[in-house]
Scaffold this active site. Structure first.
Site, PDB file in Angstrom:
ATOM      1  NE  ARG A 127     -10.472   1.795   5.368  1.00 54.94           N
ATOM      2  CZ  ARG A 127     -10.719   2.610   4.363  1.00 54.94           C
ATOM      3  NH1 ARG A 127     -10.853   3.898   4.569  1.00 54.94           N
ATOM      4  NH2 ARG A 127     -10.833   2.160   3.142  1.00 54.94           N
ATOM      5  CE1 TYR A 152      -3.834   2.221   0.249  1.00 52.92           C
ATOM      6  CE2 TYR A 152      -2.926   3.014   2.320  1.00 52.92           C
ATOM      7  CZ  TYR A 152      -3.853   3.122   1.297  1.00 52.92           C
ATOM      8  OH  TYR A 152      -4.784   4.142   1.324  1.00 52.92           O
ATOM      9  CG  ASP A 153       2.865   2.064   3.626  1.00 52.17           C
ATOM     10  OD1 ASP A 153       1.625   1.947   3.600  1.00 52.17           O
ATOM     11  OD2 ASP A 153       3.538   1.887   4.656  1.00 52.17           O
ATOM     12  CE  LYS A 178       0.101   3.781  27.569  1.00 54.73           C
ATOM     13  NZ  LYS A 178       1.109   3.129  28.375  1.00 54.73           N
ATOM     14  CD  GLN A 179      -2.043   1.761  18.529  1.00 49.66           C
ATOM     15  OE1 GLN A 179      -1.780   1.778  19.721  1.00 49.66           O
ATOM     16  NE2 GLN A 179      -2.624   0.717  17.950  1.00 49.66           N
ATOM     17  CB  THR A 180      -1.645   9.287  18.103  1.00 50.32           C
ATOM     18  OG1 THR A 180      -0.550   9.653  17.258  1.00 50.32           O
ATOM     19  CG2 THR A 180      -1.212   9.308  19.559  1.00 50.32           C
ATOM     20  NE  ARG A 181      -2.756   5.155  12.238  1.00 53.32           N
ATOM     21  CZ  ARG A 181      -1.770   4.539  12.876  1.00 53.32           C
ATOM     22  NH1 ARG A 181      -1.179   5.100  13.910  1.00 53.32           N
ATOM     23  NH2 ARG A 181      -1.346   3.349  12.466  1.00 53.32           N
ATOM     24  N   PRO A 205       2.430   2.256  12.365  1.00 51.02           N
ATOM     25  CG  PRO A 205       2.017   3.652  10.558  1.00 51.02           C
ATOM     26  CD  PRO A 205       1.640   2.325  11.136  1.00 51.02           C
TER      27      PRO A 205
END
Ligand code: NAD
Ligand code: UDP
Ligand code: UDP
Length: 414
Positions: A282, A241-242, A304-307, A368
């Site tokens: 998702r 994807y990336d 704790k990962q952020t978006r 990420p």
């Protein structure tokens, strides 16, 4: 079939193919690839409401006819089932290129588990064949013994990791889908984008690429500005994807510099809203569907990962401003509000079900740690910024999800 207005055709001759949008005739012919998908269908609604003629091209891999069915019968609307990996001949003024299967369920996949699952599956097959009468298939006896050793060792691993035979069985199918999916995904991003750029070049259309915040990978810079080159693992599980989107950006700029195609690049951050695929994995769709079904909210890793989550109408406004504006980009289009997954789960609890439980699950590879857009460029050059807060946006998508999960009779249920 689709003809330019006489004024625009003449204007194009004078200015060598490029006509400023401002002097084009009212009602453009616009191609939206992936227009039956989540973002695409909302974009189509806005374009149709503006009076444009819209051609949607979609192979329905993740999109649904229901998303655009309300335009059927409108003479300004056309839906073509087509894979953008194949060449396409249409005459249009603008191309919004969204076609790309964006569901993480398939590409965020653990290859080690895949191998283990495969071997445990062979054990399953073996047992079936051992149960068969030997006269039925004699040579299976020998094959079975070899398979037994391999499978026993790996099944042990699988069970140690918390999986059972049934999960191994599904694991095999997931593995096969994954391989096919990632190849298809990459091909769509590379060959599909190339074809749409070739089309833009031939007809002199303006081309907008919907790229992604994933081009920043696991970012070393926070928040992410458009000048940051990113930190992507080129051989990781997410790279189809990336890297696919990074290549699409490269192709877009090549056609801009080499063939003078008018291009625009949007780097979209996590977007949610009505018509999102319910089971595509998702986080927002998962949490909302889980809360409605009274299932625990699955938080991956420590949560704790952020978006940063943007509501779909904000994104569509940004895409249209980008297309109509005079700047190539890339532009970050996202909501700068940053949430940990635990905070998101809390907002979902507050919005849908305060009794919803949280269940921790192992995280996927290369996830990420943080992501938040710096939208200064879009604010200054496009005059754009998101308007809808996470709480407001979530309440707006709940009725759509409730209707799709439980049917019409439950729409009014609190
Ligand atoms: P989606 O899966 O709902 O829509 C994609 C559409 O493209 C679907 O209708 C699918 O059937 C179609 N499609 C896929 N491959 C195709 C092919 N080869 N030929 C023709 N059609 C094809 O996803 P979405 O969330 O609406 O995403 C739209 C675009 O925005 C994608 O390019 C995606 O990468 C990008 N994007 C989305 C997000 C997000 O959070 N939703 C974030 C970053 C980037
Ligand atoms: N293409 C397309 N529709 C068009 C024009 C081109 O699908 O109207 C495809 C074409 O099949 C080719 C790609 O776009 O694979 C790139 O086209 P381009 O003209 O840039 O390259 P070339 O065909 O010269 O290799
Ligand atoms: N995630 C989660 N629970 C889920 C699905 C995802 O905690 O049920 C996490 C995932 O690990 C990631 C974040 O939510 O850290 C966003 O995931 P998503 O797939 O929605 O978007 P992306 O990783 O592509 O930004």
């Amino acid at each position: 079939p689709h003809r330019r207005g006489a004024f625009e055709t003449t204007a194009r001759r004078f200015v060598g193919g490029k006509v400023p949008l401002g002097i084009r005739r009212k009602g453009l012919r616009i191609l939206v690839t992936g227009g039956a998908g989540f973002v695409g269908s909302h974009l189509v609604d806005r374009l149709m409401a503006r009076g444009d003629s819209v051609i949607v091209v979609d192979n329905f891999f993740t999109g649904r006819k229901e998303n655009v069915i309300h335009h059927f019968g409108n003479p300004n609307f056309e839906l073509i089932r087509h894979d953008v990996v194949e060449p396409l001949l249409v005459e249009v003024d603008q191309i919004y290129h969204l076609a790309c299967p964006a569901s993480p369920v398939h590409y965020k996949f653990n290859p080690i588990k895949t191998i283990i699952s495969f071997s445990a599956f062979s054990l399953f097959v073996l047992i079936i064949f051992l149960l068969m009468p030997s006269s039925y298939c004699l040579w299976w006896g020998e094959v079975s013994i070899v398979l037994l050793f391999v499978a026993a060792a790996t099944a042990k691993n699988q069970i140690e990791q918390g999986g059972g035979l049934l999960s191994s069985f599904f694991g095999l199918f997931k593995a096969l889908i994954h391989v096919a999916f990632c190849c298809g995904l990459h091909k769509t991003n590379v060959v599909g984008t190339l074809n749409m750029l070739g089309l833009a070049k031939r007809v002199g259309a303006r081309f907008l690429l919907t790229s992604t915040s994933e081009v920043y990978g696991d970012p070393m810079q926070h928040p992410q500005v458009e000048t940051y080159w990113g930190n992507v693992n080129p051989i990781g599980v997410r790279s189809c994807y990336d890297e696919g989107k990074r290549t699409a950006e490269t192709l877009t700029m090549d056609y801009h510099r080499g063939a003078q195609v008018e291009v625009r690049i949007a780097r979209i951050f996590n977007t949610y809203g009505p018509r999102m695929c319910i089971d595509d994995g998702r986080v927002v769709s998962n949490f909302v569907a889980q809360a409605l079904r009274k299932e625990p909210l699955t938080v991956y890793g420590d949560g704790k990962q952020t978006r940063s989550f943007q509501y779909v109408s904000d994104l569509v406004e940004g895409l249209m401003r980008l297309m109509e504006g005079e700047h190539v980009g890339p532009f970050n289009l996202g909501n700068p509000g940053e949430f940990t997954m635990l905070e998101l789960a809390q907002v979902v609890q507050e919005t849908i079900d305060s009794n919803a439980k949280i269940e921790f699950r192992p995280n996927t590879e290369d996830d990420p740690h943080k992501r938040k857009p710096d939208i200064t460029r879009a604010k200054e050059l496009l005059g754009w910024q998101p308007k809808i807060s996470l709480r407001e946006g979530l309440s707006r998508m709940v009725s759509d999800f409730r209707k799709r999960i439980f049917g019409d009779q439950f729409v009014t249920k609190p």
